[in-house]
Write an enzyme that holds these catalytic residues in place. Structure first.
Site, PDB file in Angstrom:
ATOM      1  N   SER A  51       1.149 -12.346  -7.746  1.00  0.00           N
ATOM      2  CA  SER A  51       0.108 -11.313  -7.785  1.00  0.00           C
ATOM      3  C   SER A  51      -1.066 -11.721  -8.669  1.00  0.00           C
ATOM      4  CB  SER A  51       0.686  -9.986  -8.276  1.00  0.00           C
ATOM      5  OG  SER A  51       1.608  -9.468  -7.353  1.00  0.00           O
ATOM      6  N   GLY A 231       1.710  -8.748  -4.178  1.00  0.00           N
ATOM      7  CA  GLY A 231       0.903  -9.929  -3.883  1.00  0.00           C
ATOM      8  C   GLY A 231      -0.509  -9.786  -4.420  1.00  0.00           C
ATOM      9  N   GLY A 233      -4.953 -10.157  -4.304  1.00  0.00           N
ATOM     10  CA  GLY A 233      -6.110  -9.935  -3.448  1.00  0.00           C
ATOM     11  C   GLY A 233      -6.364  -8.481  -3.099  1.00  0.00           C
ATOM     12  N   CYS A 259       3.705  -2.368  -5.070  1.00  0.00           N
ATOM     13  CA  CYS A 259       2.411  -2.879  -5.516  1.00  0.00           C
ATOM     14  C   CYS A 259       1.457  -3.089  -4.341  1.00  0.00           C
ATOM     15  CB  CYS A 259       2.602  -4.138  -6.356  1.00  0.00           C
ATOM     16  SG  CYS A 259       1.203  -4.478  -7.454  1.00  0.00           S
ATOM     17  N   GLN A 263      -0.051  -0.417  -1.331  1.00  0.00           N
ATOM     18  CA  GLN A 263      -1.427  -0.272  -0.850  1.00  0.00           C
ATOM     19  C   GLN A 263      -1.517  -0.518   0.662  1.00  0.00           C
ATOM     20  OE1 GLN A 263      -3.347  -3.149  -3.376  1.00  0.00           O
ATOM     21  NE2 GLN A 263      -2.719  -2.075  -5.239  1.00  0.00           N
ATOM     22  N   PHE A 304      -6.227  -3.043  -7.843  1.00  0.00           N
ATOM     23  CA  PHE A 304      -6.667  -2.118  -6.799  1.00  0.00           C
ATOM     24  C   PHE A 304      -5.741  -0.912  -6.808  1.00  0.00           C
ATOM     25  CE2 PHE A 304      -8.266  -6.220  -5.597  1.00  0.00           C
ATOM     26  CZ  PHE A 304      -9.508  -5.965  -5.008  1.00  0.00           C
ATOM     27  N   HIS A 345       6.200  -1.920 -10.711  1.00  0.00           N
ATOM     28  CA  HIS A 345       7.252  -2.893 -10.415  1.00  0.00           C
ATOM     29  C   HIS A 345       8.613  -2.437 -10.938  1.00  0.00           C
ATOM     30  CE1 HIS A 345       5.065  -6.441  -8.797  1.00  0.00           C
ATOM     31  NE2 HIS A 345       4.042  -5.811  -9.354  1.00  0.00           N
ATOM     32  N   GLU A 347      11.468  -3.766 -10.354  1.00  0.00           N
ATOM     33  CA  GLU A 347      12.317  -4.904 -10.734  1.00  0.00           C
ATOM     34  C   GLU A 347      12.032  -5.353 -12.155  1.00  0.00           C
ATOM     35  OE1 GLU A 347       8.589  -6.975 -10.192  1.00  0.00           O
ATOM     36  OE2 GLU A 347       9.524  -5.295  -9.161  1.00  0.00           O
TER      37      GLU A 347
END
Length: 369
Positions: A51, A231, A233, A259, A263, A304, A345, A347
């Site tokens: 990420s 991830g 971007g 995450c 989105q 974002f 997250h 995890e």
């Protein structure tokens, strides 16, 4: 271990602000979007988190590198993904952990990562908190500031940038025990290893697919459910993933997103996303579960977010979690489908384990068929 001779280095921000310090990692020049992580541990997990692709990380903890690095067990992907690192006090080749495999300096140098230390990270963080996220450049080889600015101008904006295809697995692979009870298809947008471990611990056998794999190909494996990973971007630049998730929802099979996956699910439901003034990155972000009324301390890494106003206009979606600091959307579920997602997250590698119940909730959906 012998301390290496430090070279000088510059950090230049997009707005022209310059900081001078000492070089760390590999001598060279590197640029990317600058952001800060407030976690006090877990620097190796941060650096290998896909990420963070395209980003330069400020570690706000005073001392970085003091416990060295440990290969495999603390790697969240196959390689270091950050573009650069900024910190205050740097342990260089010194480390205290007897079980460490080596120093952070050696690790970053081998990975080709350019960084800077001996700078006032508090000042830098306060500056970008006020001015907003921006690009930056680090160099331990270019001393001409005009030339450095010219190189910085070549760095693309994160807004509108598609990066998942650059970090996603190129070939699908399997993870976990083949005799596990559930088969889970993972759409890899930049998935962390500990997410896969968390599913494997809950009797899931996974096939991990490239980010641009279409549903027809995925369904050949006949999975019991789908996971949409984290991830890097801008989700607004990922119509290919949005279309795949739309198709997944139509199957009626359970779906879980984390995450970036959160989105992408949101956009698949007609909800918009936006770039934040500054993202959430750290291990102590308070989130309230609106379904249970309980709060949890979470690990986060995103720049974002999902628009709360946009969610309000979609009757088929319900907000399930909110951030207690700024009221941003941290979780949602699709009312008429077995599908849900969270922005943070669960995890937590690194981070607290308050939110790991979400994996159990998803496995419960798999059990229902």
């Amino acid at each position: 271990m012998e301390k290496t001779q430090a070279h000088g280095a510059y950090l230049m921000l997009e707005d022209g602000t310059v900081f001078k310090g000492k070089a760390l990692g590999k001598k060279g020049t590197s640029s990317g979007e600058i952001c800060f992580n407030t976690g006090m541990t877990g620097y190796q997990e941060i650096y290998t988190d896909p990420s963070y692709s395209g980003q330069v990380i400020i570690n706000t903890t005073s001392h970085i590198g003091n416990y060295g690095v440990k290969m495999d067990s603390e790697e969240e992907s196959s390689s270091v993904k950050i573009k650069g690192m900024v910190c205050n006090a740097y342990a260089d080749n010194y480390y205290s952990r007897n079980t460490a495999d080596g120093s952070l300096q050696e690790y970053l140098e081998n990975a080709g990562i350019v960084g800077i230390c001996d700078v006032d990270t508090r000042q830098i963080v306060r500056h970008i908190r006020n001015a907003g996220v921006m690009n930056c450049i680090i160099s331990s080889e270019i001393e001409d500031l005009d030339a450095l600015k010219g190189e910085l101008d070549k760095c693309p904006s994160m807004e509108g940038l598609e990066l998942s295809s650059t970090v996603s697995t190129q070939e699908s692979y399997f993870f976990g025990n083949e005799s596990s009870k559930y088969k889970l298809a993972v759409l890899d947008l930049g998935c962390k290893n500990n997410i896969l471990r968390s599913f494997a611990e809950r009797d899931c056998y996974m096939q991990v697919f490239n980010a641009k794999t279409d549903l027809k190909e995925i369904m050949k494996w006949n999975p019991d459910g789908f996971f949409i990973s984290n991830g890097p971007g801008d989700p607004a630049a990922m119509d290919y993933a949005v279309d795949t998730v739309k198709a997944m929802l139509e199957t009626g099979k359970p779906l879980f997103g984390i995450c970036l996956g959160h989105q992408i699910l949101s956009r698949a439901c007609g909800i918009t996303t936006y770039k934040m003034h500054n993202g959430h990155r750290g291990l102590n972000h308070p989130v309230k579960n609106l379904l249970t009324g309980k709060s949890e301390i979470t690990s986060q890494n995103h720049g974002f977010a999902v628009s709360a106003d946009s969610v309000a206009g979609i009757d088929s979606v319900e907000i399930t979690h909110i951030n207690l600091n700024d009221k941003t959307v941290e979780g949602l579920k699709v009312k008429d489908k077995p599908a849900f997602s969270v922005q943070y997250h669960p995890e937590a590698a690194p981070g607290p384990h308050d939110s790991r119940y979400l994996f159990d909730d998803f496995v419960s959906l798999l059990a229902k068929g």
